[in-house]
Design an enzyme around this catalytic site. Sequence first.
Site, PDB file in Angstrom:
ATOM      1  CB  VAL A 102      -8.913  -2.701   2.570  1.00 40.56           C
ATOM      2  CG1 VAL A 102      -8.293  -2.442   1.188  1.00 40.56           C
ATOM      3  CG2 VAL A 102      -9.912  -1.599   2.907  1.00 40.56           C
ATOM      4  CB  ALA A 105     -12.448  -6.816   0.130  1.00 42.71           C
ATOM      5  CD  GLU A 106      -8.977  -3.919  -3.282  1.00 40.01           C
ATOM      6  OE1 GLU A 106      -8.576  -4.429  -4.337  1.00 40.01           O
ATOM      7  OE2 GLU A 106      -9.773  -2.949  -3.251  1.00 40.01           O
ATOM      8  CB  SER A 107      -4.975  -9.450  -2.244  1.00 35.03           C
ATOM      9  OG  SER A 107      -4.672  -9.353  -0.849  1.00 35.03           O
ATOM     10  CE1 TYR A 193     -12.977  -3.464  -2.565  1.00 34.50           C
ATOM     11  CE2 TYR A 193     -13.629  -1.255  -1.889  1.00 34.50           C
ATOM     12  CZ  TYR A 193     -12.681  -2.262  -1.947  1.00 34.50           C
ATOM     13  OH  TYR A 193     -11.440  -2.062  -1.410  1.00 34.50           O
TER      14      TYR A 193
END
Length: 244
Positions: A102, A105-107, A193
Amino acid sequence: MRCRGGAEGRSSADGSRPGWRGGGLLPDPAVADIYAFTDEKGMVHVSNVPQDRRYRLILRVPEAAAERRAGRRAREPVRRFQQQVAQAGQASRVAPALIHAVISAESGYDPQARSHKGAMGLMQLMPETARRYCVDDPYDPAQNIRGGVAYLGDLMRKFNHDPTLALAAYNAGEAAVQRHGNRIPPYAETRRYVPRVLGLYERYRRELPPSPGNGAAAEDASGADPCARLVDGSREAGSEGALN
């Protein structure tokens, strides 16, 4: 690997849609490229051996020397936040491999990341989520990871430990998943996503050192205080003030 699959929701820190930004991926020369597609029933299919013409490439494995260089760079942020991830994962019963997926993928492991919609930090917490989990400073890695993992753990339990629905809710919001009959919402962003994070999760499972819970997405952690902090690896009940 077959899994239910998609989301209105947050954009990534650079203003683009959430997705792999390279900084957190651990290349694995033994694993082939990852492919996925969403069928007409909303099921997301993920495989490294595409046997259906609908499969599309979502993650490419770098080759040879480039792969080795990327691997060395990729391990640096993983090591940097390994302790915080392990502690938060233990407290909320969420697999470290899923947490790293996560964050990647997020940051892309950027603690100062901010999206144009206001999502903040490593796990791209929206302001209301930060308040809900008593995160005073979303740009503090320890607080951000603790709050984001607590939220992810709650989503896992809410959606009966189905990581596809938990990830869809993390991206699109709980209400969106429920509004679509506890299925991945028909949003292009979320349908990209979810398989991308699941692909990263499978690869982190292979690359990360063995640790309790690393192979399972989540277990029950009922009764955990969402405003608790970790002290030497143990949970300590608290409130907003306890995070200071």
